[in-house]
Design a protein around this motif. Structure first.
Motif, short mmCIF file in Angstrom:
data_model
loop_
_atom_site.label_atom_id
_atom_site.label_comp_id
_atom_site.label_asym_id
_atom_site.label_seq_id
_atom_site.Cartn_x
_atom_site.Cartn_y
_atom_site.Cartn_z
N ASN A 284 -4.62 12.56 -1.66
CA ASN A 284 -5.13 11.19 -1.60
C ASN A 284 -4.03 10.19 -1.31
N ALA A 285 -2.83 10.45 -1.86
CA ALA A 285 -1.72 9.54 -1.57
C ALA A 285 -1.41 9.56 -0.08
N TYR B 143 0.83 -1.21 0.00
CA TYR B 143 0.00 0.00 0.00
C TYR B 143 0.86 1.25 0.00
N LEU B 144 2.00 1.20 0.75
CA LEU B 144 2.86 2.38 0.80
C LEU B 144 3.48 2.67 -0.55
N GLN C 146 -9.62 4.30 -4.86
CA GLN C 146 -9.05 4.47 -3.53
C GLN C 146 -10.05 4.09 -2.45
N PHE D 191 1.76 9.76 -5.21
CA PHE D 191 2.34 11.02 -4.78
C PHE D 191 3.25 11.57 -5.86
N SER E 139 -5.32 -0.93 -7.40
CA SER E 139 -4.18 -0.02 -7.47
C SER E 139 -3.79 0.23 -8.91
N TYR F 94 -9.53 1.46 0.58
CA TYR F 94 -9.84 1.69 1.99
C TYR F 94 -10.67 0.54 2.54
N ASN G 176 -3.47 10.28 2.30
CA ASN G 176 -4.56 9.58 3.00
C ASN G 176 -4.37 8.08 2.97
N LEU G 177 -3.97 7.56 1.80
CA LEU G 177 -3.79 6.12 1.68
C LEU G 177 -2.69 5.65 2.62
N ASN G 178 -1.63 6.45 2.71
CA ASN G 178 -0.56 6.15 3.64
C ASN G 178 -1.06 6.07 5.07
N ALA H 126 0.89 4.31 -2.67
CA ALA H 126 0.71 5.70 -2.26
C ALA H 126 1.87 6.56 -2.74
#
Lengths: 101, 169, 419
Positions: A42-43, A9-10, B44, A17, B14, B48, A45-47, A13
């Motif tokens: 948003n990036a 996920y990182l 996104q 970014f 993704s 989540y 936020n995902l982080n 993100a």
């Protein structure tokens, strides 16, 4: 198949970014620059939400605050855009040069 | 509920996000960019949900995709962008900008590779059905002050946007 | 495999197919919802024209079938066979996608609507939040439709419509929050956002939320009822698609099958918001007076209602067939109408059988309440003059929003005092 860890996920993100930063630095259309700023937010936020799965709900609460701030910032930014457009009839970033010598 | 087909959904969502991001920064037509951004935001929200954050996903869809993007589309329609579509899209220092962003990306990769040991995979067993309630308790408990400041910020933003867009103050 | 399919039919299963992880039955429910909504949209087409006509002291379509019953089929055929015109200079991709986005947004709402305690496609913990979110995605489709048409009437119609929908979404959200607040007034003090949980909260609190803390529940219900009419762009808030003002607004440039997608989206949206209102305020699938009149005799009496409804409809049909002129031209129509009446009577008889009777109860009362709302929609269209756009925005922001906020605060205060 390797299981999906927080690192996946990182990385997503970070990619988002970088795309947002490219958009902010290279585009000439103010609206698209503002949309790239939304990509950056948003990036982030995902982080935050990815980490909140490890370390508690604080990340999600912070993400909600970031979304709220993004809404406020988008509203004011677009208001400024409309005010500027009314004066100069263009949405080109390069032409925002009234204070240039 | 046990998660099912997690890698498939993760890579699909993704992938949609990255494709949407690429479309946002490369399209000539601002409306197409806005629609690609909506695609990114919805993907996104899906991510989540995979991270067991259903309330944030709901807020993302309502506020971001259904509120902020409608605002963007409104402004794109009020501002005449036809002339802008025929000019050059990327500015003169696009190469420097690209290099700077890629350097930033390389820094991210370096940080993640070096810091792999810092993300242990101990997953906090958050009670799944209680996400909204727990966030509500936190928002009105620990973060009450920040909540009130955020509402004040929204009030200021409303007044600011109205004043900015008026013809005569 | 067979075990997987039949595991959901077990009597002890108390969850929806989505929660039980049974994708086969979830698919069956999805197909039922699609079929049901399409059928209701077709019926609504005919009903709207007939009821509007009778309210305006005229008779509606009478030619196509007996009493115009085949009119929707004729309309559908006409729309399918029309030429598909895409205006020059229109953005083709966005033009294509706009009706699809609206349909996606509207049909996604049906995923969480409960027709019974276990008769829903799925039951999310955040069902209400999901519903609010996807219904706000419908605005995007309208904006896309107006923009892609490359013409100023659709653009103005789209901007007006999206401004109206966004404004009334706020009032809708506040009314919905009042209802959710009422679910938390139970012994544990826990509320829920899941739709089935909200109806079960009404069941355990022995009151429909429209009548709770009288008149607060009623005011919240009325605020939602007004906001939902504005959300679906129906009269009296139908300026964006008013024919005398904007030549059909955002769907001016759409012809043939594409326009029928918009119409389908509008009617499906009406049914969706009606079912949300029913679930939140009118007790969902519960029959009237479930606690006041609890004796088995009352249960039996209320369980006869579905069959009686169909017998009534069959009776009306036979009466219409009997009243038709006795010339040879009308003989075929009278026979067709009598056959239709026979089919309705047969369905009524099937609904009298005990296993069917008990199984159909929840669905019947839910659909009956939705039917009441749809009649109200048609009645509003016949009765009220259209709101001007500034009046519309004034009502949304200056009347409904303060009233919604007031109801929310007073409901919270009443909950604290009562608990």
């Amino acid at each position: 198949m390797v299981p999906i860890t927080t690192l996946h996920y990182l990385v997503v993100a970070a990619a988002l970014f970088v795309l947002g930063v490219i958009g902010v630095l290279t585009r000439r259309n103010v609206v698209i620059v503002l949309m790239s700023i939304e990509l950056i937010l948003n990036a982030v936020n995902l982080n935050l939400v990815a980490f909140s799965r490890l370390w508690g709900l604080h990340g999600q609460v912070f993400a909600i605050f970031v979304i709220t701030d993004a809404a406020a910032e988008a509203a004011v930014g677009l208001g400024i855009l409309i005010a500027f457009f009314r004066n100069k009839e263009t949405v080109n970033v390069d032409e925002v040069d009234l204070l240039k010598w | 509920m046990t998660p099912v087909a997690t890698p498939f959904f993760f890579y699909m969502l993704s992938g949609l996000m990255i494709v949407g991001g690429l479309l946002v920064i490369t399209r000539k037509n601002a409306v197409h960019s806005a629609l690609a951004l909506i695609l990114t935001l919805l993907a996104q929200a899906g991510l989540y949900l995979m991270l067991y954050a259903p309330f944030v996903a709901g807020v993302q869809i309502i506020l971001y995709a259904g509120g902020i993007m409608v605002l963007f589309l409104f402004v794109i329609m009020l501002v005449n962008l036809e002339r802008m579509q025929k000019e050059k899209q990327f500015n003169k220092q696009w190469l420097v900008g690209l290099a700077a962003a890629l350097a930033l990306g390389a820094m991210f990769v370096a940080v993640y590779v070096k810091g792999r040991a810092l993300f242990p995979e101990h997953v906090v067993p958050l009670p799944e059905g209680q996400n909204t309630q727990s966030i509500g308790l936190m928002l009105y408990g620990n973060y009450m002050f920040a909540f009130e400041i955020a509402s004040l910020l929204l009030l200021v933003a409303i007044i600011g946007a109205v004043v900015m867009a008026k013809k005569r103050i | 495999m067979l075990n997987y399919v039949t595991s959901y039919l077990d009597k002890n299963v108390q969850v929806t197919p989505g929660q039980a992880g049974n994708l086969f039955w979830a698919l069956v429910y999805i197909l039922c919802v699609f079929g049901g909504v399409s059928l209701v949209v077709v019926c609504m087409n005919w009903l709207e024209r007939k009821i509007l006509a009778h309210m305006q002291v005229r008779i509606g379509p009478m030619r196509v079938g007996p009493h115009g019953l085949l009119q929707p089929i004729a309309d559908a055929l006409k729309l399918i066979l029309k030429e598909d015109i895409i205006p020059e200079g229109a953005d083709t991709v966005v033009f294509w996608f706009a009706p699809l986005i609206i349909l996606l947004a509207v049909f996604s709402v049906y995923c969480v609507i409960p027709f019974g305690p276990t008769h829903a496609i799925t039951d999310m913990n955040i069902g209400l939040l999901f519903m609010l979110g996807v219904s706000s995605l419908g605005v995007l489709g309208i904006v896309m439709a107006g923009w892609a048409s490359n013409s100023h009437y659709p653009l103005i119609g789209a901007l007006r419509s999206s401004a109206q929908m966004v404004s009334y979404e706020v009032a809708m959200g506040l009314a919905v929050v009042s209802a959710v607040l009422m679910t938390s007034l139970n012994a544990q003090g826990t509320g829920t956002l899941s739709m089935i949980g909200i109806v079960q909260a009404q069941q355990s609190q022995h009151v429909w939320f429209a009548f709770k803390f009288f008149p607060l529940g009623l005011i919240a219900f009325v605020v939602f009822a007004i906001a939902m009419v504005a959300e679906t762009n129906r009269a009296p808030f139908d300026l964006p698609e008013a024919e005398s003002e904007l030549t059909a607004g955002f769907h001016t440039e759409y012809s043939g099958l594409r326009w029928s997608l918009f119409m389908l989206g509008e009617y499906a949206g009406m049914i969706a918001v009606s079912s949300i209102a029913t679930t939140l305020w009118l007790g969902g699938w519960m029959r009237p007076f479930p606690n006041l009149l609890r004796a088995p005799a009352w249960d039996m009496a209320f369980s006869l209602f579905p069959a009686l409804t169909f017998f009534g409809l069959a009776g009306l049909t036979f009466y219409g067939a009997a009243r038709m002129a006795k010339t040879s031209f009308f003989r075929l129509q009278a026979m067709g109408l009598a056959g239709f009446g026979g089919v309705l009577g047969l369905i009524g008889l099937i609904l009298l059988l005990p296993p069917v009777r008990t199984g159909i109860q929840d669905i019947y009362w839910f659909v009956a309440k939705i039917a009441g709302f749809l009649y109200l929609f048609i009645w509003y269209r016949a009765t009220f003059p259209r709101y001007r756009f500034d009046q519309l925005m004034k009502v949304g922001w200056k009347v409904l929003l303060p009233v919604g906020l007031g109801v929310l605060i007073l409901t919270a205060a009443a909950g604290v005092v009562a608990g």
